[in-house]
Design a protein around this motif. Structure first.
Motif, PDB file in Angstrom:
ATOM      1  N   SER A  19      54.808  30.462  27.303  1.00 35.03           N
ATOM      2  CA  SER A  19      54.683  30.679  28.739  1.00 35.03           C
ATOM      3  C   SER A  19      54.442  32.114  29.165  1.00 35.03           C
ATOM      4  CB  SER A  19      55.949  30.169  29.442  1.00 35.03           C
ATOM      5  OG  SER A  19      57.106  30.800  28.889  1.00 35.03           O
ATOM      6  N   ASP A  20      54.995  33.089  28.447  1.00 37.50           N
ATOM      7  CA  ASP A  20      54.888  34.474  28.926  1.00 37.50           C
ATOM      8  C   ASP A  20      55.037  35.436  27.755  1.00 37.50           C
ATOM      9  OD1 ASP A  20      54.491  36.442  30.830  1.00 37.50           O
ATOM     10  OD2 ASP A  20      56.016  35.640  32.190  1.00 37.50           O
ATOM     11  N   CYS A  68      58.931  31.815  32.653  1.00 37.22           N
ATOM     12  CA  CYS A  68      58.458  33.177  32.949  1.00 37.22           C
ATOM     13  C   CYS A  68      59.430  34.194  32.367  1.00 37.22           C
ATOM     14  CB  CYS A  68      58.305  33.379  34.460  1.00 37.22           C
ATOM     15  SG  CYS A  68      59.831  33.073  35.397  1.00 37.22           S
ATOM     16  N   SER A 212      48.941  31.602  41.965  1.00 36.78           N
ATOM     17  CA  SER A 212      49.050  32.985  41.496  1.00 36.78           C
ATOM     18  C   SER A 212      48.394  33.918  42.500  1.00 36.78           C
ATOM     19  CB  SER A 212      48.393  33.140  40.117  1.00 36.78           C
ATOM     20  OG  SER A 212      47.050  32.672  40.150  1.00 36.78           O
ATOM     21  N   ASN A 254      46.631  27.806  37.087  1.00 35.66           N
ATOM     22  CA  ASN A 254      47.998  27.568  36.629  1.00 35.66           C
ATOM     23  C   ASN A 254      48.978  28.534  37.270  1.00 35.66           C
ATOM     24  OD1 ASN A 254      47.365  25.427  34.963  1.00 35.66           O
ATOM     25  ND2 ASN A 254      47.160  26.684  33.123  1.00 35.66           N
ATOM     26  N   SER A 257      49.903  32.488  35.915  1.00 39.96           N
ATOM     27  CA  SER A 257      48.897  32.709  34.872  1.00 39.96           C
ATOM     28  C   SER A 257      47.832  33.653  35.405  1.00 39.96           C
ATOM     29  CB  SER A 257      48.274  31.368  34.452  1.00 39.96           C
ATOM     30  OG  SER A 257      47.361  31.559  33.391  1.00 39.96           O
ATOM     31  N   SER A 258      48.244  34.890  35.681  1.00 40.40           N
ATOM     32  CA  SER A 258      47.309  35.898  36.160  1.00 40.40           C
ATOM     33  C   SER A 258      47.862  37.287  35.859  1.00 40.40           C
ATOM     34  CB  SER A 258      47.075  35.760  37.674  1.00 40.40           C
ATOM     35  OG  SER A 258      48.267  36.065  38.393  1.00 40.40           O
ATOM     36  N   GLY A 269      44.191  32.358  34.797  1.00 34.35           N
ATOM     37  CA  GLY A 269      44.144  31.235  33.880  1.00 34.35           C
ATOM     38  C   GLY A 269      44.288  29.909  34.599  1.00 34.35           C
ATOM     39  N   PHE A 274      40.201  30.814  30.970  1.00 33.24           N
ATOM     40  CA  PHE A 274      40.485  32.027  31.720  1.00 33.24           C
ATOM     41  C   PHE A 274      39.209  32.567  32.368  1.00 33.24           C
ATOM     42  CE2 PHE A 274      43.883  31.888  28.623  1.00 33.24           C
ATOM     43  CZ  PHE A 274      44.990  32.310  29.339  1.00 33.24           C
TER      44      PHE A 274
END
Length: 336
Positions: A19-20, A68, A212, A254, A257-258, A269, A274
């Motif tokens: 995830s991160d 996250c 996002s 998502n 996701s940036s 993303g 992407f």
């Protein structure tokens, strides 16, 4: 390309979705697992790698899905989960020699002795210029106070729809905060948590879902939504959308996701991959196009189109013509 380990060069991310990824001040890269594989710690300079064992709830024994991660100025790694809890690790105390002894704090309503505290899912974590931590959760925008070590709802008005709304993204604009929601559009909050303004589909947004948000070097907001990528101008309060016709990976982006780099590169993303771009290279406008006459009729009779005056008789008083632009890209949006 796959991420390879610093020790044996083999792929690291072999078990499910991740995830991160965040760096701490010691040069360690922490990669969190969406699917419960644990937390990987990599250090390429020291050629070391470790896996902090899968994190499980002490009561239910359920593996935490980490959504996250964020490393603060103190050195704490904060991890938001999908199980109504926030996990915290002091990266200053981490050792590659004994990763299994890594102390993980579990912050929830029980450990903090606050029955009213509800996270549900934590989607994003960020900090402002005053080093205050903000958490985008399924139950509102929360702020953490280091002195009191307590969480509170940043939105002060209990009657505000934002008070316990599903918040997916935020970006700081000096002392103000732009907040993206799951179903209620874009909102601008002041430094005290009061809503300044709200923006919806009627104001030019393509959708009410904002996954996002990033702010570019010129102050424009770029947002990944459920209907493409959007550029929003805070000065004019207008938006411009980009979809598959512009090369966007998919209509759906998502959550969390940036990113935007110091050099101005932006990455968003979505479910199809992407999009990487420099905002100042994208105008989104084709500019002024040449318009041509495609047909001239006097009454029901078509006349030749020529570069000379068209002379009409006194009773030829029914004149019509058709025109068009030679720009066929998104021509349904052309204005004459």
């Amino acid at each position: 390309d796959e991420l390879h380990g610093p020790v044996d060069g083999k792929p690291v991310l072999k078990y499910g979705a991740f995830s991160d990824a965040v760096y701490d001040k010691h040069g360690n890269l922490w990669i969190t697992s969406w699917g419960g594989a644990g937390v990987y710690v990599l250090n390429y300079q020291q050629k070391k790698m470790a896996l902090v064992s899968p994190v499980r709830d002490s009561i239910s024994r359920e593996t935490y899905s980490i959504r996250c991660a964020y490393v603060d100025s103190v050195g704490y790694l904060w991890m938001g989960t999908a199980q109504n809890a926030i996990l915290r690790i002091n990266t200053n105390n981490f050792s590659f020699a004994s990763p299994s002894s890594t102390n993980i704090e579990y912050l929830n309503s029980n450990s903090l002795k606050d029955p009213s505290l509800v996270f549900n899912i934590v989607f994003d974590i960020n900090t402002n210029s005053n080093s205050q931590l903000f958490f985008c959760t399924q139950n509102g925008l929360l702020r953490y106070d280091y002195q009191s070590q307590k969480f509170s709802n940043f939105v002060k008005d209990h009657k505000s729809p934002l008070y316990n709304l599903d918040i997916r993204a935020l970006v700081f604009d000096n002392e103000k905060i732009w907040v993206g929601t799951n179903g209620a559009g874009l909102h601008l909050l002041d430094k005290n948590g009061y809503n300044i303004n709200s923006y919806h589909v009627a104001d030019g947004l393509p959708d009410e879902i904002i996954y996002s948000i990033e702010k570019d070097l010129k102050g424009f907001l770029w947002m990944g939504t459920n209907k493409g990528l959007t550029r929003f101008d805070p000065r004019t309060k207008t938006g411009k959308s980009f979809t598959l016709r512009d090369g966007v990976q998919n209509y759906e982006f998502n959550t969390n996701s940036s990113l935007s780099t110091k050099g101005g590169l932006m990455v968003f993303g979505g479910i199809g991959g992407f999009n990487c771009f420099y905002p100042d290279q994208i105008t989104g406008e084709p500019g002024t196009q040449k318009v041509i006459i495609t047909e001239i009729k006097v009454g029901m009779n078509e006349r030749e189109i020529a570069d000379k005056p068209l002379q009409l008789k006194y009773d030829e008083n029914n004149l019509s013509f058709q025109f068009s632009s030679l720009n066929f890209y998104r021509n349904e949006e052309t204005q004459y």
